[in-house]
Design a protein around this motif. Structure first.
Motif, PDB file in Angstrom:
ATOM      1  N   PHE A  44       0.834  -1.203   0.000  1.00  0.00           N
ATOM      2  CA  PHE A  44       0.000   0.000   0.000  1.00  0.00           C
ATOM      3  C   PHE A  44       0.871   1.257   0.000  1.00  0.00           C
ATOM      4  CE2 PHE A  44      -1.526   3.445   2.750  1.00  0.00           C
ATOM      5  CZ  PHE A  44      -2.581   3.909   1.981  1.00  0.00           C
ATOM      6  N   GLU A  45       1.890   1.281   0.861  1.00  0.00           N
ATOM      7  CA  GLU A  45       2.762   2.460   0.950  1.00  0.00           C
ATOM      8  C   GLU A  45       3.498   2.700  -0.359  1.00  0.00           C
ATOM      9  OE1 GLU A  45       3.937   2.561   5.686  1.00  0.00           O
ATOM     10  OE2 GLU A  45       4.876   1.064   4.389  1.00  0.00           O
ATOM     11  N   ASN A  82      -9.506   3.929  -4.610  1.00  0.00           N
ATOM     12  CA  ASN A  82      -9.617   4.875  -5.717  1.00  0.00           C
ATOM     13  C   ASN A  82     -11.079   4.896  -6.147  1.00  0.00           C
ATOM     14  OD1 ASN A  82      -8.176   6.656  -7.499  1.00  0.00           O
ATOM     15  ND2 ASN A  82      -8.438   5.174  -9.153  1.00  0.00           N
ATOM     16  N   PHE A 123      -5.431   1.009  -1.013  1.00  0.00           N
ATOM     17  CA  PHE A 123      -5.655   2.273  -1.715  1.00  0.00           C
ATOM     18  C   PHE A 123      -7.045   2.267  -2.350  1.00  0.00           C
ATOM     19  CE2 PHE A 123      -5.331   5.569  -4.857  1.00  0.00           C
ATOM     20  CZ  PHE A 123      -4.380   6.461  -4.373  1.00  0.00           C
ATOM     21  N   THR A 150      -5.370  -1.800   5.256  1.00  0.00           N
ATOM     22  CA  THR A 150      -4.947  -0.575   4.580  1.00  0.00           C
ATOM     23  C   THR A 150      -4.758  -0.877   3.101  1.00  0.00           C
ATOM     24  OG1 THR A 150      -3.754   0.018   6.594  1.00  0.00           O
ATOM     25  CG2 THR A 150      -3.321   1.341   4.646  1.00  0.00           C
ATOM     26  N   GLY A 155      -4.546  -1.990  -4.045  1.00  0.00           N
ATOM     27  CA  GLY A 155      -5.615  -1.010  -4.165  1.00  0.00           C
ATOM     28  C   GLY A 155      -6.818  -1.572  -4.878  1.00  0.00           C
ATOM     29  N   HIS A 159       1.599   7.805  -6.310  1.00  0.00           N
ATOM     30  CA  HIS A 159       0.622   8.843  -6.618  1.00  0.00           C
ATOM     31  C   HIS A 159       1.080  10.226  -6.144  1.00  0.00           C
ATOM     32  CE1 HIS A 159      -1.793   5.174  -6.834  1.00  0.00           C
ATOM     33  NE2 HIS A 159      -2.692   5.853  -7.532  1.00  0.00           N
ATOM     34  N   GLN A 160       2.282  10.296  -5.565  1.00  0.00           N
ATOM     35  CA  GLN A 160       2.790  11.568  -5.033  1.00  0.00           C
ATOM     36  C   GLN A 160       4.031  12.045  -5.787  1.00  0.00           C
ATOM     37  OE1 GLN A 160       0.768  12.869  -2.874  1.00  0.00           O
ATOM     38  NE2 GLN A 160      -0.408  10.979  -2.624  1.00  0.00           N
ATOM     39  N   SER A 214       0.889   3.934  -2.835  1.00  0.00           N
ATOM     40  CA  SER A 214       0.455   5.281  -2.473  1.00  0.00           C
ATOM     41  C   SER A 214       1.500   6.323  -2.868  1.00  0.00           C
ATOM     42  CB  SER A 214       0.183   5.341  -0.963  1.00  0.00           C
ATOM     43  OG  SER A 214      -0.360   6.576  -0.609  1.00  0.00           O
ATOM     44  N   GLN A 215       2.772   6.021  -2.625  1.00  0.00           N
ATOM     45  CA  GLN A 215       3.848   6.953  -2.979  1.00  0.00           C
ATOM     46  C   GLN A 215       3.930   7.207  -4.484  1.00  0.00           C
ATOM     47  OE1 GLN A 215       7.649   6.008  -1.230  1.00  0.00           O
ATOM     48  NE2 GLN A 215       6.879   6.201   0.870  1.00  0.00           N
ATOM     49  N   HIS A 224      -8.539   7.443  -0.959  1.00  0.00           N
ATOM     50  CA  HIS A 224      -7.170   7.869  -1.274  1.00  0.00           C
ATOM     51  C   HIS A 224      -6.995   8.507  -2.648  1.00  0.00           C
ATOM     52  CE1 HIS A 224      -6.911   4.495   1.655  1.00  0.00           C
ATOM     53  NE2 HIS A 224      -6.128   5.360   2.256  1.00  0.00           N
TER      54      HIS A 224
END
Length: 256
Positions: free
Chosen positions: A4-5, A148, A146, A144, A107, A11-12, A8-9, A178
């Motif tokens: 997940f981490e 969407n 993601f 946990t 996700g 997307h940043q 998620s990253q 998220h």
């Protein structure tokens, strides 16, 4: 770092995440070998590959089986399109998400339309409450993943698609999700308006008129999905080759 981490990253980043949409395990390997950072199932492509129409007609067990095999054999994160969740209740949807999470999925995509009998938007307030309940159930089980959320005013071609999309994003964004997915939006002005209206990463999808990736980056898009389009192109090419072999009465077309 958890899956997940990692996902998620992605997307940043400054560069948008280009998501390769798969329809089987082999296509997952193809995208991974090509250098993609993450993959996701395309509900349309996966359903078609199994001989079903899109719209929650492919059994959920088939989705889960593909997801398990993909996560066993590729190292990049996988997200799974579960359409409307394959259930009528938050409990049922959360249970399906839990099964995917336990299979190693990073996700899921969940959409705010009902596919049957004909695709239509759920009332925004009703869908917001559904999201709140799903998130609460997942948190209670320390899951946990993601989330969407796909909102479909542009996909449905509504005359007020932009206003309806913004209204729905504003309603959904504080529920614990998220990301926001807006398929079929293509105009740069509309995309800029959408990304400026939310702190969540915005996901758009391949369309003939979609701006190129550099333009999407400048519009602050964070994720770009392939959708079923590579699958459709491959299927069309396969049909042409199959016909060419028949016409040539030889396998020469396969080697030319």
């Amino acid at each position: 770092m958890s899956t997940f981490e990692t996902f998620s990253q992605l997307h940043q980043q400054t560069e948008p995440l280009l998501l390769g949409n798969i329809w089987d395990v082999n296509s997952a390997h193809i995208y991974e070998s090509a250098g993609y950072q993450a993959i996701g199932t395309s509900s349309h492509a996966l359903a078609t590959a199994f001989g079903y129409d899109d719209g929650e007609n492919l059994p959920f067990d088939s989705i889960l089986r593909v997801a398990k095999r993909v996560t066993e054999t590729v190292k990049i994160p996988l997200t799974v399109d579960i359409e409307g969740g394959y259930a009528d209740t938050a409990a049922g949807i959360a249970e399906h998400i839990k099964m995917l999470y336990e299979a190693g999925v990073a996700g899921v995509n969940l959409e705010d339309t009902l596919a049957k009998p004909t695709r239509q938007l759920r009332p925004a307030g009703e869908f917001r409450q559904l999201l709140v309940e799903i998130v609460n159930r997942l948190e209670q089980e320390n899951i946990t993943i993601f989330l969407n959320v796909r909102t479909d005013p542009f996909l449905l071609g509504l005359p007020n698609a932009l206003d309806e999309t913004i209204s729905r994003i504003n309603s959904y964004e504080n529920t614990g999700i998220h990301g926001i997915f807006v398929p079929c939006v293509v105009r740069a002005e509309d995309i800029r308006t959408i990304t400026s209206e939310t702190v969540l990463p915005v996901n758009v999808m391949c369309m003939p008129a979609l701006p190129d990736f550099n333009a999407l980056k400048s519009l602050n898009v964070k994720r770009i999905s392939m959708g079923p389009f590579l699958f459709n192109k491959m299927t069309a090419q396969t049909g042409i080759l199959a016909k060419n072999v028949l016409e040539a009465q030889s396998f020469a077309p396969l080697f030319s």
